[in-house]
Design an enzyme around this catalytic site. Structure first.
Site, PDB file in Angstrom:
ATOM      1  N   VAL A  82      23.360  49.492  48.687  1.00 26.58           N
ATOM      2  CA  VAL A  82      22.883  50.651  49.690  1.00 26.58           C
ATOM      3  C   VAL A  82      23.767  50.276  50.922  1.00 26.58           C
ATOM      4  O   VAL A  82      24.293  51.267  51.625  1.00 26.58           O
ATOM      5  CB  VAL A  82      21.593  49.985  50.239  1.00 26.58           C
ATOM      6  CG1 VAL A  82      21.148  50.999  51.408  1.00 26.58           C
ATOM      7  CG2 VAL A  82      20.628  50.176  48.917  1.00 26.58           C
ATOM      8  N   THR A 137      14.685  48.536  51.982  1.00 23.22           N
ATOM      9  CA  THR A 137      13.205  48.999  51.845  1.00 23.22           C
ATOM     10  C   THR A 137      12.283  47.911  52.248  1.00 23.22           C
ATOM     11  O   THR A 137      12.354  46.658  51.699  1.00 23.22           O
ATOM     12  CB  THR A 137      12.995  49.328  50.574  1.00 23.22           C
ATOM     13  OG1 THR A 137      13.954  50.474  49.928  1.00 23.22           O
ATOM     14  CG2 THR A 137      11.494  49.721  50.032  1.00 23.22           C
ATOM     15  N   GLU A 179      16.239  55.138  52.318  1.00 19.55           N
ATOM     16  CA  GLU A 179      17.437  55.571  51.551  1.00 19.55           C
ATOM     17  C   GLU A 179      16.624  56.071  50.291  1.00 19.55           C
ATOM     18  O   GLU A 179      15.636  55.617  49.765  1.00 19.55           O
ATOM     19  CB  GLU A 179      18.510  54.413  51.057  1.00 19.55           C
ATOM     20  CG  GLU A 179      18.138  53.233  50.663  1.00 19.55           C
ATOM     21  CD  GLU A 179      18.128  53.271  49.051  1.00 19.55           C
ATOM     22  OE1 GLU A 179      18.782  54.181  48.302  1.00 19.55           O
ATOM     23  OE2 GLU A 179      17.304  52.411  48.580  1.00 19.55           O
ATOM     24  N   GLU A 184      21.171  54.584  41.776  1.00 20.76           N
ATOM     25  CA  GLU A 184      22.401  54.170  41.405  1.00 20.76           C
ATOM     26  C   GLU A 184      23.046  55.155  40.110  1.00 20.76           C
ATOM     27  O   GLU A 184      22.283  55.581  39.665  1.00 20.76           O
ATOM     28  CB  GLU A 184      22.064  52.833  40.899  1.00 20.76           C
ATOM     29  CG  GLU A 184      21.898  51.678  41.847  1.00 20.76           C
ATOM     30  CD  GLU A 184      21.610  50.330  41.067  1.00 20.76           C
ATOM     31  OE1 GLU A 184      22.093  50.127  40.010  1.00 20.76           O
ATOM     32  OE2 GLU A 184      21.067  49.466  41.703  1.00 20.76           O
ATOM     33  N   ASN A 224       9.038  56.255  45.510  1.00 16.16           N
ATOM     34  CA  ASN A 224       9.243  55.528  44.615  1.00 16.16           C
ATOM     35  C   ASN A 224       8.243  55.456  43.532  1.00 16.16           C
ATOM     36  O   ASN A 224       8.138  55.298  42.285  1.00 16.16           O
ATOM     37  CB  ASN A 224       9.848  54.167  44.819  1.00 16.16           C
ATOM     38  CG  ASN A 224      11.409  54.156  44.962  1.00 16.16           C
ATOM     39  OD1 ASN A 224      11.947  55.184  44.892  1.00 16.16           O
ATOM     40  ND2 ASN A 224      12.013  52.876  45.232  1.00 16.16           N
ATOM     41  N   PHE A 269      11.998  63.206  35.859  1.00 12.38           N
ATOM     42  CA  PHE A 269      11.550  62.066  35.572  1.00 12.38           C
ATOM     43  C   PHE A 269      10.520  62.193  34.610  1.00 12.38           C
ATOM     44  O   PHE A 269       9.160  61.678  34.644  1.00 12.38           O
ATOM     45  CB  PHE A 269      11.084  61.499  36.936  1.00 12.38           C
ATOM     46  CG  PHE A 269      11.966  60.842  37.686  1.00 12.38           C
ATOM     47  CD1 PHE A 269      13.221  61.403  38.180  1.00 12.38           C
ATOM     48  CD2 PHE A 269      11.895  59.396  37.557  1.00 12.38           C
ATOM     49  CE1 PHE A 269      14.108  60.599  38.839  1.00 12.38           C
ATOM     50  CE2 PHE A 269      12.984  58.575  38.268  1.00 12.38           C
ATOM     51  CZ  PHE A 269      14.089  59.246  38.651  1.00 12.38           C
ATOM     52  N   CYS A 320      15.188  48.738  42.137  1.00 11.83           N
ATOM     53  CA  CYS A 320      14.216  49.103  42.849  1.00 11.83           C
ATOM     54  C   CYS A 320      12.865  49.262  42.473  1.00 11.83           C
ATOM     55  O   CYS A 320      11.791  48.883  43.075  1.00 11.83           O
ATOM     56  CB  CYS A 320      14.700  50.787  43.472  1.00 11.83           C
ATOM     57  SG  CYS A 320      16.223  50.334  43.953  1.00 11.83           S
ATOM     58  N   LYS A 349      10.528  45.951  41.735  1.00 16.09           N
ATOM     59  CA  LYS A 349      10.193  45.719  42.996  1.00 16.09           C
ATOM     60  C   LYS A 349       9.404  46.137  43.919  1.00 16.09           C
ATOM     61  O   LYS A 349       8.615  45.600  44.553  1.00 16.09           O
ATOM     62  CB  LYS A 349      11.873  45.285  43.681  1.00 16.09           C
ATOM     63  CG  LYS A 349      11.829  44.729  45.083  1.00 16.09           C
ATOM     64  CD  LYS A 349      13.239  44.567  45.674  1.00 16.09           C
ATOM     65  CE  LYS A 349      13.763  45.749  46.178  1.00 16.09           C
ATOM     66  NZ  LYS A 349      13.578  46.151  47.600  1.00 16.09           N
ATOM     67  N   LYS A 351      19.952  51.459  33.300  1.00 15.23           N
ATOM     68  CA  LYS A 351      20.372  53.267  32.806  1.00 15.23           C
ATOM     69  C   LYS A 351      21.788  53.254  32.968  1.00 15.23           C
ATOM     70  O   LYS A 351      22.726  52.594  33.302  1.00 15.23           O
ATOM     71  CB  LYS A 351      19.710  54.016  34.111  1.00 15.23           C
ATOM     72  CG  LYS A 351      20.585  53.846  35.601  1.00 15.23           C
ATOM     73  CD  LYS A 351      19.874  54.624  36.590  1.00 15.23           C
ATOM     74  CE  LYS A 351      20.558  54.704  37.946  1.00 15.23           C
ATOM     75  NZ  LYS A 351      19.998  55.644  38.678  1.00 15.23           N
TER      76      LYS A 351
HETATM   77  C1  UGA Z   1      15.433  54.694  42.268  1.00 16.74           C
HETATM   78  C2  UGA Z   1      15.079  55.942  42.907  1.00 16.74           C
HETATM   79  O1  UGA Z   1      15.346  57.285  41.976  1.00 16.74           O
HETATM   80  C3  UGA Z   1      15.804  56.496  44.039  1.00 16.74           C
HETATM   81  O2  UGA Z   1      15.317  57.694  44.532  1.00 16.74           O
HETATM   82  C4  UGA Z   1      15.741  55.296  44.993  1.00 16.74           C
HETATM   83  O3  UGA Z   1      16.182  55.693  46.472  1.00 16.74           O
HETATM   84  C5  UGA Z   1      15.993  54.044  44.571  1.00 16.74           C
HETATM   85  O4  UGA Z   1      15.263  53.713  43.133  1.00 16.74           O
HETATM   86  C6  UGA Z   1      15.635  52.841  45.324  1.00 16.74           C
HETATM   87  O5  UGA Z   1      14.624  52.768  45.929  1.00 16.74           O
HETATM   88  O6  UGA Z   1      16.831  52.595  46.015  1.00 16.74           O
HETATM   89  P1  UGA Z   1      17.397  53.899  40.825  1.00 16.74           P
HETATM   90  O7  UGA Z   1      16.501  52.714  40.531  1.00 16.74           O
HETATM   91  O8  UGA Z   1      18.829  53.719  41.087  1.00 16.74           O
HETATM   92  O9  UGA Z   1      16.882  54.921  41.698  1.00 16.74           O
HETATM   93  O10 UGA Z   1      17.347  54.645  39.295  1.00 16.74           O
HETATM   94  P2  UGA Z   1      16.514  55.965  38.635  1.00 16.74           P
HETATM   95  O11 UGA Z   1      17.323  56.739  38.199  1.00 16.74           O
HETATM   96  O12 UGA Z   1      15.305  56.436  39.538  1.00 16.74           O
HETATM   97  O13 UGA Z   1      16.004  55.134  37.301  1.00 16.74           O
HETATM   98  C7  UGA Z   1      15.022  54.142  37.361  1.00 16.74           C
HETATM   99  C8  UGA Z   1      14.551  53.766  36.017  1.00 16.74           C
HETATM  100  O14 UGA Z   1      13.655  54.773  35.443  1.00 16.74           O
HETATM  101  C9  UGA Z   1      15.588  53.656  34.799  1.00 16.74           C
HETATM  102  O15 UGA Z   1      15.463  52.365  34.087  1.00 16.74           O
HETATM  103  C10 UGA Z   1      15.489  54.870  34.150  1.00 16.74           C
HETATM  104  O16 UGA Z   1      16.032  54.699  32.612  1.00 16.74           O
HETATM  105  C11 UGA Z   1      14.067  54.915  34.220  1.00 16.74           C
HETATM  106  N1  UGA Z   1      13.668  56.394  34.035  1.00 16.74           N
HETATM  107  C12 UGA Z   1      13.814  57.274  34.899  1.00 16.74           C
HETATM  108  C13 UGA Z   1      12.990  56.831  32.897  1.00 16.74           C
HETATM  109  O17 UGA Z   1      12.599  55.732  31.980  1.00 16.74           O
HETATM  110  N2  UGA Z   1      12.566  58.123  32.645  1.00 16.74           N
HETATM  111  C14 UGA Z   1      12.913  59.046  33.543  1.00 16.74           C
HETATM  112  O18 UGA Z   1      12.579  60.461  33.224  1.00 16.74           O
HETATM  113  C15 UGA Z   1      13.769  58.585  34.568  1.00 16.74           C
END
Ligand code: UGA
Length: 433
Positions: A17, A124, A152, A156, A209, A250, A261, A264, A321
């Site tokens: 971040v 956060t 934020e 990632e 989130n 999503f 994120c 946690k 991811k």
């Molecule tokens: C997440 C949020 O998307 C951000 O908006 C937020 O700022 C961030 O957390 C944070 O709090 O800092 P991030 O953890 O980087 O971002 O990744 P995501 O793309 O949201 O994915 C999170 C998890 O959900 C991954 O394991 C992904 O595979 C899973 N996922 C996502 C699914 O299983 N299905 C989906 O449709 C989307």
């Protein structure tokens, strides 16, 4: 940007971040000093090395080199700063509360500045933190120091784009002048600005989130019911996603969410609610569904292979991811742990993430090496390169040709044609007529 509009920003914390925030503010024309307590990290950044993998971050840091300074020294960081962004880690404690010790360290380390600065919370934090920081600043004789919450919403892998082209900017402040100042810092970014009180800004972050996690657990449960009833979740998600009230994003069913994120923040919000005497039932279910979802693949493998003792299982993907080397709370690790507990041999592949320190797991360099002599392959992370694998060739090298697609990434018919007993998440039918 004219000199007059350029501001001096100190960013505390050189993690994901902090680095993204610092690099993006430099890109917007501000002078940024990034401060971290780890001398090794700061030395590396000074040499031009980026300690994390985030697409575009190294170019951004390089391009804005003359506007970026790295230091371990608090006084140097604060000296002429107008803004102090707090971007330190807030990991969960054993009780599930957020550990704010790094935040307090920043607040307590602030020197007795004479000039007006605004402390801006990017980390956060639980709702109510801003209020506590305000009191602490006042108690330290820093009543003239402003405070704002500017959460934020960057993910990632797309963090730079998310910062520069956000859906919205949220600014919470006690004082309108501080909110004005933080808003001005974002000049050049075209996005709606939501101004709020500090508590609401803090809650907006946690609620965003929680909403995203809820969607994932929801679609994962729909997937599980699809499996039981003979439907295809990919089709179902497409069909409901066209509803503008629902939306498409999503709704990808899979092996559950991980990362630094969601897991946690879900615990932190659940705990925050509980501390206030409220049992957040939906969130509790979201967390539980996710835990079960990470383990469901083991049941699928048992159905297809029988007992897993002595079976060689290849896991494709370790990162939580694609496009990140981050393995924090990654479903792959829970899966690997469960498989080892069942007596399976676990071999893993990932293009950039490592299984270092995970005892009993063998990591190999290619997909072909992982699959050779394997009884099953499990696709855990939807790395783009997996779309281009010649699966027919891979299948021919396996002991038994079981493939579990934990992200519904590949075409079921094509995988079956390649020789696999192919199983996915929530795809009991082929979804088409
Ligand atoms: C997440 C949020 O998307 C951000 O908006 C937020 O700022 C961030 O957390 C944070 O709090 O800092 P991030 O953890 O980087 O971002 O990744 P995501 O793309 O949201 O994915 C999170 C998890 O959900 C991954 O394991 C992904 O595979 C899973 N996922 C996502 C699914 O299983 N299905 C989906 O449709 C989307």
């Amino acid at each position: 940007m004219s000199e007059a509009n350029a501001h001096r920003v100190a960013v505390f914390g050189a993690g994901y971040v902090g680095l993204v925030t610092g690099a993006c503010f430099a890109e917007l024309g501000h002078d940024v000093t990034i401060r971290d307590v780890l001398p090794g990290k700061i030395d590396a950044l000074r040499r031009g090395e980026v300690p994390i993998y985030e697409p575009g971050l190294d170019e951004l840091l390089e391009r804005n080199r003359e506007r970026l300074t790295f230091t371990t020294d608090v006084v140097e960081a604060i000296e002429d700063a107008e803004f102090v962004y707090v971007a330190v880690g807030t990991p969960p404690t054993v009780s599930g509360d957020a550990d704010l010790s790094a935040v307090w360290m920043v607040i307590d380390e602030l020197p007795q500045v004479e000039h007006r600065i605004v402390v801006v919370m990017k980390s956060t934090v639980p709702v109510g933190t801003g209020e506590k920081v305000r009191h602490r600043l006042d108690a330290r004789g820093l009543g003239h120091v402003g405070y704002a919450s500017n959460p934020e919403f960057t993910a990632e892998g797309t963090a730079i784009k998310d910062f520069m082209e956000p859906d919205r900017i949220v600014i919470g402040a006690f004082d309108a002048a501080d909110a004005d100042a933080v808003e001005e810092l974002h000049a050049g970014i075209d996005a709606p600005v939501v101004r709020a009180d500090v508590a609401s800004a803090e809650m907006a972050k946690l609620a965003a989130n929680a909403a995203l996690m809820t969607r994932i657990s929801f679609i994962n449960e729909i997937a599980n019911v699809c499996e039981a009833t003979g439907a295809d979740v990919v089709k179902v998600a497409e069909a409901i996603g066209y509803d503008r009230r629902i939306g498409k994003s999503f709704l990808r069913a899979g092996v559950g969410f991980g990362g630094s994120c969601f897991p946690k923040d879900s615990l932190a919000l659940k705990q925050l609610a509980a501390n206030s005497g409220y049992h957040f039932q939906v969130l509790s279910a979201v967390i539980e569904v996710n835990e079960l979802q990470k383990r469901r693949v083991v049941g699928k493998l048992q159905e297809l292979l029988g007992p897993l003792r002595g079976k060689r299982i290849a896991l494709l993907g370790l990162a939580f991811k694609p496009n990140t080397d981050d393995t924090r709370e990654a479903p792959a690790f829970v899966l690997a742990g469960r498989l080892l507990a069942e007596g399976a041999d676990v071999v893993v592949w990932d293009p950039i993430a490592h299984a270092d320190g995970f005892h009993g797991v063998e990591q190999v360099a290619t997909v072909a090496d992982a699959a050779r002599e394997a009884d099953a392959v499990v696709l855990v992370t939807e790395w783009p390169e997996l779309a281009d694998v010649e699966w027919e060739v891979v299948a021919a090298t396996m002991r038994s040709r079981v493939f579990v697609d934990g992200r519904n990434m590949l075409e079921p018919e094509a995988m079956r044609a390649a020789g696999f007993r192919y199983s996915a998440i929530g795809r009991a039918s082929n979804g088409t007529v």
